[in-house]
Design a protein around this motif. Structure first.
Motif, mmCIF file in Angstrom:
data_model
loop_
_atom_site.group_PDB
_atom_site.id
_atom_site.type_symbol
_atom_site.label_atom_id
_atom_site.label_comp_id
_atom_site.label_asym_id
_atom_site.label_seq_id
_atom_site.Cartn_x
_atom_site.Cartn_y
_atom_site.Cartn_z
ATOM 1 N N ALA A 252 5.565 -4.379 -2.643
ATOM 2 C CA ALA A 252 5.602 -5.566 -1.784
ATOM 3 C C ALA A 252 6.671 -6.546 -2.245
ATOM 4 C CB ALA A 252 4.241 -6.256 -1.758
ATOM 5 N N ALA A 253 6.903 -6.613 -3.574
ATOM 6 C CA ALA A 253 7.928 -7.519 -4.088
ATOM 7 C C ALA A 253 9.312 -7.121 -3.573
ATOM 8 C CB ALA A 253 7.916 -7.531 -5.620
ATOM 9 N N LYS A 254 9.437 -5.914 -3.060
ATOM 10 C CA LYS A 254 10.690 -5.429 -2.473
ATOM 11 C C LYS A 254 10.531 -5.161 -0.985
ATOM 12 C CE LYS A 254 12.653 -5.467 -6.428
ATOM 13 N NZ LYS A 254 13.851 -6.272 -6.734
ATOM 14 N N GLN A 255 9.521 -5.797 -0.380
ATOM 15 C CA GLN A 255 9.250 -5.655 1.061
ATOM 16 C C GLN A 255 8.853 -4.244 1.498
ATOM 17 O OE1 GLN A 255 12.284 -8.059 0.561
ATOM 18 N NE2 GLN A 255 10.413 -9.221 0.291
ATOM 19 N N GLY A 256 8.389 -3.433 0.546
ATOM 20 C CA GLY A 256 7.862 -2.120 0.910
ATOM 21 C C GLY A 256 6.369 -2.200 1.194
ATOM 22 N N LEU A 257 5.764 -1.074 1.541
ATOM 23 C CA LEU A 257 4.324 -1.035 1.830
ATOM 24 C C LEU A 257 3.777 0.338 1.433
ATOM 25 C CD1 LEU A 257 2.036 -2.774 3.117
ATOM 26 C CD2 LEU A 257 2.635 -1.760 5.321
ATOM 27 N N VAL A 258 2.688 0.329 0.655
ATOM 28 C CA VAL A 258 2.110 1.586 0.171
ATOM 29 C C VAL A 258 0.815 1.896 0.914
ATOM 30 C CG1 VAL A 258 1.377 2.854 -1.897
ATOM 31 C CG2 VAL A 258 2.981 0.951 -2.123
ATOM 32 N N PHE A 259 0.586 3.166 1.215
ATOM 33 C CA PHE A 259 -0.694 3.611 1.785
ATOM 34 C C PHE A 259 -1.398 4.471 0.750
ATOM 35 C CE2 PHE A 259 2.304 2.935 5.263
ATOM 36 C CZ PHE A 259 1.610 1.970 5.986
ATOM 37 N N PHE A 260 -2.724 4.260 0.568
ATOM 38 C CA PHE A 260 -3.390 4.932 -0.555
ATOM 39 C C PHE A 260 -3.590 6.431 -0.334
ATOM 40 C CE2 PHE A 260 -6.961 2.910 1.858
ATOM 41 C CZ PHE A 260 -7.692 4.041 2.196
ATOM 42 N N MET A 261 -3.608 6.859 0.910
ATOM 43 C CA MET A 261 -3.749 8.275 1.280
ATOM 44 C C MET A 261 -4.842 8.991 0.484
ATOM 45 S SD MET A 261 -0.706 10.887 2.324
ATOM 46 C CE MET A 261 -0.145 11.272 0.695
ATOM 47 N N ARG A 262 -4.451 9.745 -0.581
ATOM 48 C CA ARG A 262 -5.476 10.449 -1.372
ATOM 49 C C ARG A 262 -5.643 9.812 -2.762
ATOM 50 N NH1 ARG A 262 -5.175 16.108 -2.553
ATOM 51 N NH2 ARG A 262 -2.904 16.203 -2.522
ATOM 52 N N PHE A 263 -5.016 8.691 -3.015
ATOM 53 C CA PHE A 263 -5.069 7.941 -4.279
ATOM 54 C C PHE A 263 -4.309 8.635 -5.414
ATOM 55 C CE2 PHE A 263 -8.634 5.819 -2.143
ATOM 56 C CZ PHE A 263 -8.304 4.511 -2.387
ATOM 57 N N ASP A 264 -4.408 9.958 -5.533
ATOM 58 C CA ASP A 264 -3.572 10.633 -6.544
ATOM 59 C C ASP A 264 -2.199 10.955 -5.943
ATOM 60 O OD1 ASP A 264 -4.474 12.571 -4.787
ATOM 61 O OD2 ASP A 264 -4.811 14.088 -6.322
ATOM 62 N N ASN A 265 -2.135 10.910 -4.606
ATOM 63 C CA ASN A 265 -0.881 11.060 -3.871
ATOM 64 C C ASN A 265 -0.831 9.927 -2.859
ATOM 65 O OD1 ASN A 265 0.564 14.002 -4.195
ATOM 66 N ND2 ASN A 265 -1.620 14.103 -4.647
ATOM 67 N N MET A 266 0.120 9.017 -3.022
ATOM 68 C CA MET A 266 0.237 7.899 -2.086
ATOM 69 C C MET A 266 1.579 7.993 -1.388
ATOM 70 S SD MET A 266 -1.139 4.906 -4.639
ATOM 71 C CE MET A 266 -1.886 5.469 -6.182
ATOM 72 N N LEU A 267 1.641 7.480 -0.164
ATOM 73 C CA LEU A 267 2.924 7.420 0.541
ATOM 74 C C LEU A 267 3.301 5.963 0.769
ATOM 75 C CD1 LEU A 267 2.827 10.293 3.225
ATOM 76 C CD2 LEU A 267 4.503 10.013 1.388
ATOM 77 N N ALA A 268 4.576 5.653 0.561
ATOM 78 C CA ALA A 268 5.050 4.287 0.780
ATOM 79 C C ALA A 268 6.245 4.291 1.716
ATOM 80 C CB ALA A 268 5.447 3.658 -0.552
ATOM 81 N N ILE A 269 6.365 3.233 2.499
ATOM 82 C CA ILE A 269 7.600 3.007 3.248
ATOM 83 C C ILE A 269 8.478 2.161 2.343
ATOM 84 C CG2 ILE A 269 8.636 2.096 5.350
ATOM 85 C CD1 ILE A 269 5.921 2.267 6.687
ATOM 86 N N SER A 270 9.706 2.643 2.087
ATOM 87 C CA SER A 270 10.506 1.999 1.036
ATOM 88 C C SER A 270 11.920 1.631 1.470
ATOM 89 C CB SER A 270 10.534 2.906 -0.202
ATOM 90 O OG SER A 270 11.032 4.188 0.144
ATOM 91 N N ASN A 271 12.124 1.438 2.768
ATOM 92 C CA ASN A 271 13.465 1.012 3.210
ATOM 93 C C ASN A 271 13.903 -0.228 2.440
ATOM 94 O OD1 ASN A 271 12.406 2.657 5.420
ATOM 95 N ND2 ASN A 271 14.297 2.070 6.493
ATOM 96 N N GLY A 272 15.137 -0.210 1.954
ATOM 97 C CA GLY A 272 15.663 -1.365 1.220
ATOM 98 C C GLY A 272 15.488 -1.231 -0.289
ATOM 99 N N MET A 273 14.776 -0.219 -0.720
ATOM 100 C CA MET A 273 14.569 -0.039 -2.168
ATOM 101 C C MET A 273 15.450 1.095 -2.689
ATOM 102 S SD MET A 273 10.407 -0.511 -2.315
ATOM 103 C CE MET A 273 10.327 -0.232 -4.082
ATOM 104 N N ASP A 274 16.116 0.846 -3.799
ATOM 105 C CA ASP A 274 17.024 1.853 -4.348
ATOM 106 C C ASP A 274 16.461 2.554 -5.583
ATOM 107 O OD1 ASP A 274 17.213 0.022 -6.376
ATOM 108 O OD2 ASP A 274 19.184 -0.723 -5.797
ATOM 109 N N MET A 275 17.283 3.353 -6.253
ATOM 110 C CA MET A 275 16.851 4.123 -7.408
ATOM 111 C C MET A 275 16.315 3.217 -8.504
ATOM 112 S SD MET A 275 19.006 6.919 -9.629
ATOM 113 C CE MET A 275 19.617 5.737 -10.845
#
Ligand code: GTP
Ligand code: GTP
Ligand code: GTP
Ligand code: GTP
Ligand code: CA
Ligand code: CA
Ligand code: CA
Ligand code: CA
Lengths: 250, 250, 250, 250
Positions: free
Chosen positions: C43-66
């Motif tokens: 969130a500090a980089k304007q992304g958003l994480v979804f917990f999905m299975r908790f051991d595997n999460m998916l995030a939208i990360s546009n704007g975030m680099d390496m």
């Protein structure tokens, strides 16, 4: 120029006793989690927060602008039963920066005012020339001489005594001092020469017979300065320098 | 008899700099969350933890047995990158209780020993006759005289000074002193009479011109004692007693 | 183009049962806190994480680099007993982006490989043309019809059923669906037209008689897109539009 | 008899959009931390919480009384911007227990009522004869067949499908089903015979070709039952039993 942010919980005193005194364990958890939370959010912008009195915290915030501060205030307001106000100041020394930050906030109302809520009072932001100087000060061999041999409270008594002496001496140089756990202190110290710090360390050795060492870092942000200070401290620990104070720059 | 638990992070110093110094913000978050976590778990058993040096914490644990301590150690081991060892001691005064707790733990190896891990060393548990006496000490009118008028760091300097004086005087009575945020201190003080504390408060008023007040609570557990101390403090604040030190029992 | 990050706990399965099965409450706390922690950092980089299975999460990360991803991995490694690996992929649809992100990570070793640790596998980062489209889908009047009248589990059964139907229909459009609590779902849905979503909502009304509404947001980052989706949903709730699907752009 | 507690955030829906929709990342952090917090507090009393819809959670609470519930509500109220109400029910099956818990709470007002706040509605507490039966259900070899070969979302799609089938079949037996992360489910299932569960597992193998296994535990508290279920699952994993469903009692 160093930029400092004062973070103050709004109207906290009255809240802690309304309607009756809240359970102390809950207050302790609230304060510690609020601090950890702010730390995480400032860290995401390369800042660094010191817990100070927990209801009043000071942060080094070079590189952070109004937007960054507002986001953090909003996020705290969304997740805690209390809100925070902030003041931001910039100066040649950390002492003056926090003084300006405090004054900016005070001008908007008192800490226990019922009207003041989520204020952000910016006196001035540091520009690109700004930098942060941090000393990481550590007691030599505390594990062997104290932790493993003395009662735990006596060790903490010694650490508190060292803190008291360091605070008294550093404030005269415009430098601040914060306890960061263990036998460690961090001192935002823009404007203090390594020799000045060495002199203080020597005095403390003479006065209370505690041996200290200090790594100093100088960089555009608190995170980098703290990291350089850590590395400088490791140089001393590893015996790569004879000095008790060692400075590393970017 | 008061029962105290020393909680020590195992081999923490080396870990903080392996392989290179870990980011200070991460260490701060780790320490604060560990403290909040332990507080929550001790609180579930009516205990109370003081952060002290963060790598070494002291808790009042009357009413908690071996099983309770083991559960907490296991839970921390499951969720943090570090583990904790504990020592438990019981005595007439808090100072002696922590001394015994420390010695029990020290006998199992040093804080930076690579072999000592998740040790639980119990010297003695308090029995049903055991009780906890806690003083909640507070500075009068800090908001008006300091927080709202002085630079934030100066206020914290004063608070630190008060802490230093209180520690020095209380330790002679076998009582401990912990800063709990704001302008507040908690003193586990079994064996200290209200008059003894009043004398200390008067001395501090004379020596550094800071006016304090104190509520004292006495009960079978830390939670109840702290709560009674809070209520006693509110009695003073509300003007229901002229004394600067007020005691409440179950 | 939408950029997605797969976050996977390294070698987690074996860890949960070594040496014996760890207490389930501890695992639940660990997973929830890890998720909250990652959310705060993305969130500090304007992304958003979804917990999905908790051991595997998916995030939208546009704007975030390496660099942004590496910092987060390091911070987690410093504070948890486990580490995380990440894969990053970019594509026209969310489905394809997560597929690429997964493949990038899988090519470095399995989820239960003992050798794979803190890998960051970037297939491709989104450029400045990249954008995020998110639908916030909500059940109409769940409080009155379900929460306040049915057993709590039955309500959650209905919500799960809606989730199942939405997932099945959206995946055909290359859109994903995540439950975000209450009666709410978020669908990263680049490439899906509002009419397409309306059709799905109408089908669900016909098939299982549950009435849904959806706000859609389109913006350069996940945070802004989610915020616009929320505002669009409020427009529908407030009766400012007759449509059950409403889109807002920057 | 199994005792279940419904935990419901008071008037949460309106709060999330007042005055404007709150940032979704903040809501996610709030929900996850609230869940972790409740889990820790119920765990201290050997209970177990399931996140369900996050604004409505269900807990197994055998062994916990009115006082225990009140303490938790108070602690949450002290540290979050929201409060929680609870309903407690006891019955032969988990389904009936949650039904009674829900009804008890509903009778005090709706989830979005502005008047209902921090209600604790106890229909009945379990007595000493009460016990908890929990099945820990797990997908066979998910790492090899799915996690390491399929896109991450497809794997979660399969897991969600399994959940949907399990829920549909178990509810007919009076048993509940909760996803607990990874490829794992926990089913409070008092009254369900191991053969009944085996039949369900066989049906799912036939219908959607997913192979499951299940450990069942039976004990006075949720913690012990879950632990026994874990051990039973390890027996199957280790090949010490040929059955896909294995029961262990105290
Ligand atoms: N916050 C913080 N605490 C640290 C750091 N490094 C060490 N500590 C703390 O300091 C305590 C003492 O560790 P050391 O300073 O390594 O031990 P020592 O015995 O004094 O050894 P030397 O300093 O090498 O003479 C540890 O338990 C930690 O609590 C650090 O980088 N940050
Ligand atoms: N940990 C803790 N901190 C408290 C408590 N009560 C107050 N504080 C802190 O103390 C600070 C000062 O509040 P007060 O002591 O009420 O303010 P004051 O101006 O000194 O007023 P008086 O003490 O009434 O003279 C607050 O900001 C809190 O940080 C408490 O019960 N526990
Ligand atoms: N994560 C998340 N949950 C929300 C949000 N808004 C509402 N909720 C949840 O959804 C639940 C139901 O709230 P509403 O959707 O406002 O209630 P409703 O009765 O369905 O009313 P309408 O949707 O207005 O018809 C709440 O208890 C929250 O848990 C949101 O923005 N984010
Ligand atoms: N909550 C929870 N999750 C677990 C537990 N054990 C495993 N998991 C999760 O399940 C995932 C898959 O692990 P396993 O079930 O060991 O892997 P598998 O490939 O299916 O292997 P088998 O089940 O042995 O056939 C892990 O990544 C964890 O997320 C547990 O006890 N509790
Ligand atoms: Ca040291
Ligand atoms: Ca005061
Ligand atoms: Ca709704
Ligand atoms: Ca499995």
């Amino acid at each position: 120029m160093i930029q400092m942010t004062l973070i103050q919980i709004d109207n906290y005193g009255p809240w802690t006793v309304t309607p009756t005194p809240r359970r102390e364990s809950d207050l302790q958890i609230l304060q510690a989690e609020l601090y950890a939370d702010l730390q995480r959010q400032f860290a995401a912008k390369q800042g660094l927060v010191f817990f100070m009195r927990f209801d009043n915290m000071l942060a080094i915030s070079n590189g952070m602008d109004m937007e960054d501060h507002l986001r953090i205030q909003e996020s705290i307001g969304n997740r805690y039963p209390i809100t925070v106000s902030m003041g931001v100041g910039t100066a040649q020394t950390p002492y003056d920066a926090q003084r300006k930050a405090t004054r900016a906030l005070q001008s908007h109302g008192g800490a226990q005012s019922e009207d003041r809520k989520e204020v952000l009072a910016i006196d001035a932001l540091a520009d690109d020339e700004g930098f942060v100087q941090i000393a990481h000060i550590d007691i030599n061999g505390i594990t062997e001489t104290l932790t493993d041999t003395m009662p735990a409270y006596d060790t903490s008594f010694v650490v508190n005594r060292v803190q008291h002496f360091l605070m008294k001496k550093l404030i005269k140089k415009g430098s601040l001092l914060f306890f960061i756990g263990g036998d460690n202190f961090m001192s935002p110290c823009n404007g203090l020469a390594p020799e000045g710090l060495l002199k203080i360390i020597n005095e403390i050795k003479d006065e209370i017979n505690i041996a200290l060492k200090a790594g100093i870092g100088k960089a555009p942000t608190a995170e980098k300065a703290a990291n350089l200070a850590d590395l400088a401290l490791e140089e001393i620990r590893g015996g790569f320098t004879y000095d008790l104070v060692h400075l590393m720059k970017e």
